[in-house]
Design a protein around this motif. Structure first.
Motif, mmCIF file in Angstrom:
data_model
loop_
_atom_site.group_PDB
_atom_site.id
_atom_site.type_symbol
_atom_site.label_atom_id
_atom_site.label_comp_id
_atom_site.label_asym_id
_atom_site.label_seq_id
_atom_site.Cartn_x
_atom_site.Cartn_y
_atom_site.Cartn_z
ATOM 1 N N ILE A 28 0.658 -1.199 0.004
ATOM 2 C CA ILE A 28 0.334 0.046 -0.007
ATOM 3 C C ILE A 28 0.776 1.384 -0.219
ATOM 4 O O ILE A 28 1.611 1.515 1.301
ATOM 5 C CB ILE A 28 -1.221 0.023 1.310
ATOM 6 C CG1 ILE A 28 -2.186 -1.191 0.596
ATOM 7 C CG2 ILE A 28 -1.848 1.492 1.357
ATOM 8 C CD1 ILE A 28 -2.609 -1.506 2.527
ATOM 9 N N GLU A 29 0.609 2.216 -0.992
ATOM 10 C CA GLU A 29 1.978 3.044 -1.002
ATOM 11 C C GLU A 29 0.645 4.566 -1.373
ATOM 12 O O GLU A 29 0.289 4.318 -2.185
ATOM 13 C CB GLU A 29 2.077 3.085 -2.741
ATOM 14 C CG GLU A 29 3.068 4.415 -2.641
ATOM 15 C CD GLU A 29 4.092 4.784 -4.322
ATOM 16 O OE1 GLU A 29 5.093 5.140 -4.411
ATOM 17 O OE2 GLU A 29 3.609 2.868 -4.781
ATOM 18 N N LEU A 30 1.482 5.267 -0.208
ATOM 19 C CA LEU A 30 0.110 6.151 -0.253
ATOM 20 C C LEU A 30 1.393 7.307 -0.626
ATOM 21 O O LEU A 30 2.720 7.802 -0.485
ATOM 22 C CB LEU A 30 0.664 6.899 1.715
ATOM 23 C CG LEU A 30 -0.431 6.233 2.619
ATOM 24 C CD1 LEU A 30 -0.707 5.157 2.356
ATOM 25 C CD2 LEU A 30 -0.446 7.036 3.404
ATOM 26 N N VAL A 31 0.463 8.265 -1.720
ATOM 27 C CA VAL A 31 1.661 9.588 -2.243
ATOM 28 C C VAL A 31 0.768 10.887 -2.134
ATOM 29 O O VAL A 31 -0.745 10.507 -1.861
ATOM 30 C CB VAL A 31 1.648 9.336 -4.028
ATOM 31 C CG1 VAL A 31 2.396 7.453 -4.461
ATOM 32 C CG2 VAL A 31 -0.206 8.974 -4.687
ATOM 33 N N ASP A 32 0.976 11.473 -2.132
ATOM 34 C CA ASP A 32 0.570 13.241 -1.915
ATOM 35 C C ASP A 32 -0.517 13.348 -2.993
ATOM 36 O O ASP A 32 0.597 13.594 -4.116
ATOM 37 C CB ASP A 32 1.783 13.862 -1.786
ATOM 38 C CG ASP A 32 0.562 15.347 -1.191
ATOM 39 O OD1 ASP A 32 0.028 16.098 -1.819
ATOM 40 O OD2 ASP A 32 1.207 16.007 -0.239
ATOM 41 N N ALA A 33 -1.385 13.755 -3.411
ATOM 42 C CA ALA A 33 -2.812 14.106 -4.219
ATOM 43 C C ALA A 33 -2.258 15.038 -5.451
ATOM 44 O O ALA A 33 -2.622 15.514 -6.261
ATOM 45 C CB ALA A 33 -3.519 13.730 -3.811
ATOM 46 N N ILE A 55 -2.356 1.910 -4.637
ATOM 47 C CA ILE A 55 -1.928 3.463 -4.379
ATOM 48 C C ILE A 55 -3.050 3.964 -3.922
ATOM 49 O O ILE A 55 -4.014 4.164 -4.347
ATOM 50 C CB ILE A 55 -1.816 4.219 -6.103
ATOM 51 C CG1 ILE A 55 0.363 3.633 -6.202
ATOM 52 C CG2 ILE A 55 -0.863 5.909 -5.993
ATOM 53 C CD1 ILE A 55 0.455 4.109 -7.175
ATOM 54 N N LEU A 56 -2.815 5.217 -2.903
ATOM 55 C CA LEU A 56 -3.780 5.445 -2.079
ATOM 56 C C LEU A 56 -3.107 7.024 -2.162
ATOM 57 O O LEU A 56 -2.020 7.947 -1.433
ATOM 58 C CB LEU A 56 -4.547 5.869 -0.494
ATOM 59 C CG LEU A 56 -4.420 4.093 -0.302
ATOM 60 C CD1 LEU A 56 -3.857 4.301 1.398
ATOM 61 C CD2 LEU A 56 -5.153 3.673 -0.961
ATOM 62 N N LEU A 57 -4.192 8.385 -3.257
ATOM 63 C CA LEU A 57 -4.283 9.361 -3.028
ATOM 64 C C LEU A 57 -4.597 10.140 -2.198
ATOM 65 O O LEU A 57 -5.677 10.686 -1.898
ATOM 66 C CB LEU A 57 -4.803 10.527 -4.585
ATOM 67 C CG LEU A 57 -4.068 9.384 -5.809
ATOM 68 C CD1 LEU A 57 -5.349 9.737 -6.879
ATOM 69 C CD2 LEU A 57 -3.249 10.110 -6.341
ATOM 70 N N GLY A 79 -1.940 -0.365 -14.470
ATOM 71 C CA GLY A 79 -1.960 -1.825 -13.444
ATOM 72 C C GLY A 79 -1.905 -1.802 -11.725
ATOM 73 O O GLY A 79 -2.245 -2.812 -10.840
ATOM 74 N N PHE A 80 -1.992 -0.379 -11.480
ATOM 75 C CA PHE A 80 -2.328 0.246 -10.083
ATOM 76 C C PHE A 80 -3.617 -0.210 -9.840
ATOM 77 O O PHE A 80 -4.866 0.489 -10.491
ATOM 78 C CB PHE A 80 -2.073 0.954 -9.240
ATOM 79 C CG PHE A 80 -0.518 0.819 -9.881
ATOM 80 C CD1 PHE A 80 0.599 0.136 -8.664
ATOM 81 C CD2 PHE A 80 -0.037 2.108 -10.731
ATOM 82 C CE1 PHE A 80 1.623 0.341 -8.596
ATOM 83 C CE2 PHE A 80 1.735 1.737 -10.887
ATOM 84 C CZ PHE A 80 2.345 1.142 -9.783
ATOM 85 N N HIS A 81 -4.332 -0.684 -7.841
ATOM 86 C CA HIS A 81 -5.785 -0.612 -7.780
ATOM 87 C C HIS A 81 -5.527 1.180 -7.456
ATOM 88 O O HIS A 81 -4.336 1.131 -6.913
ATOM 89 C CB HIS A 81 -5.851 -1.028 -6.653
ATOM 90 C CG HIS A 81 -6.546 -2.611 -6.630
ATOM 91 N ND1 HIS A 81 -5.782 -3.768 -7.558
ATOM 92 C CD2 HIS A 81 -8.103 -3.430 -7.132
ATOM 93 C CE1 HIS A 81 -6.211 -4.659 -7.914
ATOM 94 N NE2 HIS A 81 -7.339 -4.644 -8.337
ATOM 95 N N VAL A 82 -6.519 1.757 -7.392
ATOM 96 C CA VAL A 82 -6.204 2.918 -6.398
ATOM 97 C C VAL A 82 -7.231 4.123 -5.877
ATOM 98 O O VAL A 82 -8.786 3.369 -6.256
ATOM 99 C CB VAL A 82 -6.332 4.454 -7.987
ATOM 100 C CG1 VAL A 82 -5.305 5.504 -7.394
ATOM 101 C CG2 VAL A 82 -4.932 4.088 -8.999
ATOM 102 N N LEU A 83 -7.544 4.928 -5.062
ATOM 103 C CA LEU A 83 -8.087 5.246 -4.098
ATOM 104 C C LEU A 83 -7.510 6.832 -3.418
ATOM 105 O O LEU A 83 -6.360 6.521 -3.462
ATOM 106 C CB LEU A 83 -8.929 4.519 -2.663
ATOM 107 C CG LEU A 83 -9.211 3.187 -3.181
ATOM 108 C CD1 LEU A 83 -9.385 2.453 -1.670
ATOM 109 C CD2 LEU A 83 -10.842 3.570 -3.580
ATOM 110 N N VAL A 93 -11.065 5.696 3.239
ATOM 111 C CA VAL A 93 -11.150 4.735 4.275
ATOM 112 C C VAL A 93 -11.226 3.686 4.470
ATOM 113 O O VAL A 93 -10.822 2.860 4.303
ATOM 114 C CB VAL A 93 -10.390 5.595 5.456
ATOM 115 C CG1 VAL A 93 -9.874 4.863 5.778
ATOM 116 C CG2 VAL A 93 -9.108 6.675 5.289
ATOM 117 N N LYS A 94 -12.875 4.098 3.814
ATOM 118 C CA LYS A 94 -13.897 2.804 4.923
ATOM 119 C C LYS A 94 -13.488 2.026 3.387
ATOM 120 O O LYS A 94 -13.550 0.638 3.327
ATOM 121 C CB LYS A 94 -15.285 3.076 4.723
ATOM 122 C CG LYS A 94 -15.065 3.738 6.284
ATOM 123 C CD LYS A 94 -16.839 4.067 6.479
ATOM 124 C CE LYS A 94 -16.555 4.826 8.480
ATOM 125 N NZ LYS A 94 -18.692 4.849 8.483
#
Length: 280
Positions: A28-33, A55-57, A79-83, A93-94
């Protein structure tokens, strides 16, 4: 200004992650949106190859909504899942639990065929300093599991966190890469606060930020500071000094103080929802 910052503990953190990755099902990779590419450490793709990826924006509430959507599409095509999430107030987050199950469905199915039932998905949480990993973990878990702080480098070691029967998280320290090939990347990281401000020249940083805003978000400075953003960036900063009554003794403009105001207004979202880089 030359943008470089690589504390020694980050080398150790990278070695630790290389050792732990074999235990992991999902990265799970957090990036700054606001800077989804510049806030990604290219080492993560190599470390996480052959693993499910999410990837979490994060801080999506501070970024331009139009570009949040475009960046989500960009990463999905890779190919990433993204939220899109806001780890501070819990927005988005839910939805993560369901996406984790989707991302790891092949692993879960393999376990089921082997008779392994209810083994939790093991996820490594990664990201550069000050991208919000610890806040995210605490929000996701619904309790304070990790130290948090509004400065880079708070997480120094690793820790396993059991969220529920379905998922375990491995928190890791934020790591930057040793040298930025592109100084524009370093500048954007400095804008969002992923470097220690003590190694930066805030006055120069603010001039770079003002230049970007003039080009991409015309009207933002006028609306916030009630100034006419014309002339060069130094002239505009002086106007902001006057508008914000930033003076030294003898009515000399306090450019350093005005610069800090501009940078902090951007970081906090008081200038509005601004994205600093755009998908191709």
């Amino acid at each position: 200004m030359n943008y470089q910052w690589y504390p020694g503990h980050m080398t150790k953190a990278k070695r630790m992650m290389q050792e732990d990755i074999k235990l992991i099902d999902l990265v799970i990779e957090l990036v700054d949106a606001r800077i989804p590419l510049s806030s990604r450490n290219p080492d993560i793709d190599e470390l996480g190859k052959n693993k499910a990826r999410l990837i979490l924006l994060n801080k999506s509430d501070l970024a331009d909504p139009k570009y949040n959507r475009l960046w989500s599409e960009y990463f999905k095509e890779k190919g990433f899942h993204v939220l899109e999430i806001n780890s501070k107030n819990g927005t988005g987050v839910k939805a993560i639990q369901g996406v984790v199950q989707e991302a790891c469905k092949e692993k879960i199915e393999r376990d089921r065929k082997r008779g392994i039932i209810n083994r939790p998905v093991r996820a490594m949480v990664v990201g550069i300093p000050n991208v919000g990993k610890s806040t995210f973990i605490n929000t996701f878990a619904g309790k304070a599991c990790t130290k948090t702080g509004n400065k880079p480098g708070v997480t120094k070691g690793k820790q396993w966190i059991r969220l529920n029967k379905g998922i375990e998280l491995l928190d890791t320290p934020g790591i930057l890469w040793p040298k930025f090939e592109d100084q524009a990347v370093g500048m954007k990281l400095a804008f969002i606060g992923s470097m220690n401000d003590e190694v930066l020249h805030i006055d120069e940083l603010s001039l770079d930020l003002i230049h970007f805003l003039q080009e991409k978000y015309d009207g933002v400075l006028k609306k916030r500071y009630e100034v006419e953003p014309v002339g060069n960036t130094s002239d505009i900063l002086r106007e902001i000094c006057v508008a914000r009554h930033c003076y030294l003794k003898g009515e000399e403009p306090d450019l350093q103080r005005a610069a800090a105001i501009v940078v902090e207004d951007f970081r906090s979202g008081r200038l509005g929802r601004i994205t600093l880089e755009f998908p191709e």
